[in-house]
Design a protein around this motif. Structure first.
Motif, PDB file in Angstrom:
ATOM      1  N   GLY A   1       0.813  -1.212   0.000  1.00 36.04           N
ATOM      2  CA  GLY A   1       0.000   0.000   0.000  1.00 36.04           C
ATOM      3  C   GLY A   1       0.845   1.260   0.000  1.00 36.04           C
ATOM      4  N   GLY A   2       1.990   1.214   0.699  1.00 40.13           N
ATOM      5  CA  GLY A   2       2.897   2.346   0.699  1.00 40.13           C
ATOM      6  C   GLY A   2       3.457   2.648  -0.676  1.00 40.13           C
ATOM      7  N   ILE A   3       3.790   1.594  -1.426  1.00 45.60           N
ATOM      8  CA  ILE A   3       4.310   1.782  -2.783  1.00 45.60           C
ATOM      9  C   ILE A   3       3.241   2.379  -3.686  1.00 45.60           C
ATOM     10  CG2 ILE A   3       5.241   0.595  -4.800  1.00 45.60           C
ATOM     11  CD1 ILE A   3       6.408  -1.493  -2.874  1.00 45.60           C
ATOM     12  N   ASP A   4       2.008   1.876  -3.562  1.00 42.39           N
ATOM     13  CA  ASP A   4       0.921   2.394  -4.395  1.00 42.39           C
ATOM     14  C   ASP A   4       0.616   3.858  -4.066  1.00 42.39           C
ATOM     15  OD1 ASP A   4       0.676  -0.048  -5.635  1.00 42.39           O
ATOM     16  OD2 ASP A   4      -0.871  -0.778  -4.272  1.00 42.39           O
ATOM     17  N   LEU A   5       0.591   4.190  -2.775  1.00 39.96           N
ATOM     18  CA  LEU A   5       0.348   5.577  -2.378  1.00 39.96           C
ATOM     19  C   LEU A   5       1.478   6.492  -2.847  1.00 39.96           C
ATOM     20  CD1 LEU A   5      -1.076   5.037   1.211  1.00 39.96           C
ATOM     21  CD2 LEU A   5      -2.274   6.157  -0.678  1.00 39.96           C
ATOM     22  N   ALA A   6       2.693   5.968  -2.845  1.00 41.68           N
ATOM     23  CA  ALA A   6       3.829   6.753  -3.336  1.00 41.68           C
ATOM     24  C   ALA A   6       3.666   7.086  -4.814  1.00 41.68           C
ATOM     25  CB  ALA A   6       5.134   5.993  -3.108  1.00 41.68           C
ATOM     26  N   GLY A   7       3.024   6.193  -5.552  1.00 39.20           N
ATOM     27  CA  GLY A   7       2.780   6.458  -6.966  1.00 39.20           C
ATOM     28  C   GLY A   7       1.740   7.535  -7.201  1.00 39.20           C
ATOM     29  N   VAL A   8       0.809   7.692  -6.267  1.00 35.78           N
ATOM     30  CA  VAL A   8      -0.240   8.707  -6.408  1.00 35.78           C
ATOM     31  C   VAL A   8       0.226  10.060  -5.884  1.00 35.78           C
ATOM     32  CG1 VAL A   8      -2.607   9.320  -5.773  1.00 35.78           C
ATOM     33  CG2 VAL A   8      -2.026   6.933  -6.236  1.00 35.78           C
ATOM     34  N   PHE A   9       0.995  10.050  -4.793  1.00 36.23           N
ATOM     35  CA  PHE A   9       1.472  11.301  -4.178  1.00 36.23           C
ATOM     36  C   PHE A   9       2.994  11.252  -3.996  1.00 36.23           C
ATOM     37  CE2 PHE A   9      -2.770  10.306  -2.414  1.00 36.23           C
ATOM     38  CZ  PHE A   9      -3.492  11.390  -2.909  1.00 36.23           C
ATOM     39  N   PRO A  10       3.746  11.196  -5.082  1.00 34.33           N
ATOM     40  CA  PRO A  10       5.202  11.004  -4.951  1.00 34.33           C
ATOM     41  C   PRO A  10       5.935  12.157  -4.289  1.00 34.33           C
ATOM     42  CG  PRO A  10       4.597  11.441  -7.236  1.00 34.33           C
ATOM     43  CD  PRO A  10       3.319  11.246  -6.489  1.00 34.33           C
ATOM     44  N   ARG A  11       5.367  13.359  -4.307  1.00 35.37           N
ATOM     45  CA  ARG A  11       6.054  14.482  -3.668  1.00 35.37           C
ATOM     46  C   ARG A  11       6.089  14.341  -2.146  1.00 35.37           C
ATOM     47  NH1 ARG A  11       3.419  17.991  -7.658  1.00 35.37           N
ATOM     48  NH2 ARG A  11       5.001  19.010  -8.961  1.00 35.37           N
ATOM     49  N   TYR A  12       5.080  13.667  -1.586  1.00 37.15           N
ATOM     50  CA  TYR A  12       4.918  13.682  -0.134  1.00 37.15           C
ATOM     51  C   TYR A  12       4.920  12.299   0.523  1.00 37.15           C
ATOM     52  CZ  TYR A  12       3.248  18.241  -1.651  1.00 37.15           C
ATOM     53  OH  TYR A  12       3.154  19.465  -2.254  1.00 37.15           O
ATOM     54  N   ILE A  13       4.763  11.245  -0.256  1.00 37.92           N
ATOM     55  CA  ILE A  13       4.641   9.910   0.334  1.00 37.92           C
ATOM     56  C   ILE A  13       5.683   8.977  -0.272  1.00 37.92           C
ATOM     57  CG2 ILE A  13       3.142   7.898   0.626  1.00 37.92           C
ATOM     58  CD1 ILE A  13       0.754   9.716   0.633  1.00 37.92           C
ATOM     59  N   ASP A  14       6.457   8.341   0.601  1.00 33.91           N
ATOM     60  CA  ASP A  14       7.346   7.268   0.181  1.00 33.91           C
ATOM     61  C   ASP A  14       6.792   5.963   0.741  1.00 33.91           C
ATOM     62  OD1 ASP A  14       7.893   7.489   2.867  1.00 33.91           O
ATOM     63  OD2 ASP A  14       9.997   8.051   2.620  1.00 33.91           O
ATOM     64  N   ILE A  15       7.548   4.874   0.616  1.00 37.48           N
ATOM     65  CA  ILE A  15       7.058   3.578   1.074  1.00 37.48           C
ATOM     66  C   ILE A  15       6.723   3.617   2.561  1.00 37.48           C
ATOM     67  CG2 ILE A  15       7.725   1.181   1.503  1.00 37.48           C
ATOM     68  CD1 ILE A  15       9.233   1.197  -1.094  1.00 37.48           C
TER      69      ILE A  15
END
Length: 572
Positions: free
Chosen positions: A360-374
């Motif tokens: 889920g962390g990887i997927d969220l990183a793809g949607v909000f790469p500026r603010y979310i990493d794994i």
């Protein structure tokens, strides 16, 4: 300081930082955790993948697997046939979908950009984020039940604590405490990077594997045999509208479909492989050997326990409580139950962290790469368990759980498109630089959307959605064809979308540039051997250092097409 200034300062504080010298630039399409992985971060050997797939097998669902087929009237042999064929298919599809990560070292998050278009790639990502949120919550609840058994084994009075919840709360204090303890014990492991998962895999696989085999051995010895369940033959009711063959087909489809979410994002983890053989050896051996052995151990243990307790207990927490007489048994039985339940609980913990929280962390990183990493994404996924409230889902909404378990109806078409695009249309060639910069990107299509993909995807799930609906509703006399299509939903969805996607690309070719790839290793992704095999100039070659700087400069200020083609060679 004005409000705008404060907001800008806050935004800069929470924005991710990366070492741009290592191509870890942070923008709308890129951050450290979704760029192509460099060799230094590819640390997974064969045992990492063996452990990764083993923790997906050493769990309650796989232990209980044969029960689904036996209760339908199939024999033990037929149930084991389903398990073996299902595991072989899981291994094959896993390698097929994950191969892009092994060759180009990108994950599912980026992999969909060249098929769906850079903006439309959010469609499969959002599906998986939803699944990660819900399955993470359910897994926390399941693990909490095992923790409750552990606590009872230490303090028997725990099983008798009064229920402080009202009648409108579909759980008990006993169960809820187990959930809370499991959730808090899991949280520190969210700070582990995927590169560092070897030791947890080793510990969990050893502990739980030895525990399961010991449990099976003890039950057979104590019962003086395997028990009557082991010898069960085919018992399909005479009024059943389905033959044994159709029930077996449905069982295989259900088994593969249950792990479809993990197959779909296989490249998220395969990209960490030191070499493709590590992924293949670890995945295939674990999927087949561990998966079949766990189901076999569960079947033998439950069958032998039937002789001991005169009842079939498929759910391990229930059987463990009976073994120690709800905590009233001798200390030896309580000690054994503690070790067994703790082994199951730790397996559930790391399966959940890897398969749901990190994914889920990887997927969220793809949607909000500026603010979310794994790491941030994994924490968000884990916190969402409190929002999802799994005690409501497990104890009340069985229909909702059935729908989630059947979500392969939508995931199999995504996989069909991924396979067709990568192997057939693109011939395993990608332009990495165009996956992270929309300006002039071959993967931008029309306003960031490749319209062919959602059309092909819809054609894949359209034939099977009707069967899903009538099955979940439990209609008394559903149309036979709808149910048959649903019983083969994974294969039907996969190949329908694959053929539809191929046909749409043949009929509407446009300027898709299907066989393009960069001449220069823009991101420092490949070893010299890999670059030579792909026909790409490696950054390790001192003669191309200047060219690499030119490519990076073009990628920073615009399209890579701005680089002088005479310097970096013709387009492949």
């Amino acid at each position: 300081m004005t409000l705008r200034s404060r907001l800008r300062s806050l935004e800069q504080t929470i924005r991710l930082k990366g070492d741009e010298a290592r191509h870890e630039q942070t923008d709308a399409w890129s951050n450290r955790d979704i760029i192509p992985l460099p060799p230094s971060r590819r640390t997974w050997g064969w045992f990492n993948f063996f452990g990764f797939w083993s923790i997906g097998s050493l769990n309650l669902a796989n232990w209980q697997g044969p029960s689904i087929y036996l209760t339908q009237g199939l024999s033990v042999r037929q149930a084991m046939f389903i398990l073996i064929v299902g595991r072989l298919l899981i291994s094959a599809f896993s390698a097929l979908i994950a191969w892009c990560g092994l060759e180009w070292h990108i994950g599912f998050t980026v992999q969909n950009r060249y098929s769906w278009g850079m903006r439309a790639s959010y469609v499969p990502l959002l599906q998986r984020i939803l699944l990660n949120f819900v399955w993470n919550a359910i897994q926390c609840w399941t693990g909490g039940r095992l923790i409750a058994v552990c606590i009872t084994a230490i303090w028997p009075s725990f099983a008798r604590i009064p229920n402080t919840f009202g009648p409108n709360m579909p759980t008990t204090t006993h169960e809820f405490v187990g959930f809370v303890v499991f959730w808090f014990f899991s949280t520190p492991f969210l700070w582990l990077r995927p590169e560092k998962f070897k030791m947890p895999f080793l510990m969990v696989c050893t502990w739980c594997g030895i525990g399961m085999l010991s449990w099976m051995t003890w039950s057979v010895v104590a019962a003086g045999g395997v028990g009557p369940l082991w010898h069960q033959g085919q018992r399909i009711p005479e009024d059943s509208q389905w033959s044994a063959s159709w029930l077996m087909v449905a069982g295989i489809n259900q088994m593969v479909g249950a792990i479809a979410a993990g197959i779909t994002n296989g490249s998220d983890f395969s990209r960490y492989a030191r070499a493709p053989k590590d992924y293949v050896v670890g995945t295939v051996s674990s999927c087949i050997i561990t998966g079949v052995l766990v189901s076999l151990s569960g079947l033998v243990t439950v069958s032998a326990s039937q002789k001991l307790y005169h009842k079939v207990y498929w759910n391990p927490p229930d059987l463990l409580m009976v073994m120690m007489d709800s905590g009233n048994g001798p200390w030896t039985s309580r000690a054994a139950v503690f070790l067994l339940s703790a082994g199951f609980a730790f397996t559930a913990m790391f399966e959940n962290i890897c398969g749901n929280a990190v994914a889920g962390g990887i997927d969220l990183a793809g949607v909000f790469p500026r603010y979310i990493d794994i790491r941030r994404g994994a924490i968000i996924t884990f916190v969402a368990a409190w929002v999802v409230q799994p005690w409501q889902l497990i104890n009340r909404a069985q229909t909702f759980i059935s729908v989630l378990s059947s979500f392969s109806v939508f995931l199999a078409p995504i996989m069909g498109i991924m396979a067709c695009d990568y192997y057939v249309l693109r011939k395993r060639r990608l332009r990495l630089s165009h996956l992270y910069n929309p300006q002039g990107s071959y993967y931008w299509f029309w306003h960031g959307i490749n319209w062919r993909t959602p059309v092909a995807w819809s054609l894949g799930w359209a034939p099977t959605i009707g069967g899903l609906i009538v099955t979940v509703r439990q209609d008394a006399d559903p149309p036979r064809l709808l149910v048959q299509l649903y019983y083969t939903a994974f294969v039907v969805g996969f190949f329908t979308s694959a053929f539809a996607f191929y046909a749409l690309n043949v009929l509407f070719t446009a300027a898709l540039q299907l066989d393009q790839y960069d001449d220069v290793d823009v991101y420092g992704t490949f070893t010299a051997e890999e670059a030579k095999k792909l026909g790409i100039t490696s950054v390790e070659d001192a003669a191309v250092v200047g060219l690499r700087a030119a490519v990076e400069g073009a990628a920073t200020y615009g399209s890579i097409e701005g680089v002088d083609r005479k310097r970096i060679g013709s387009t492949r």
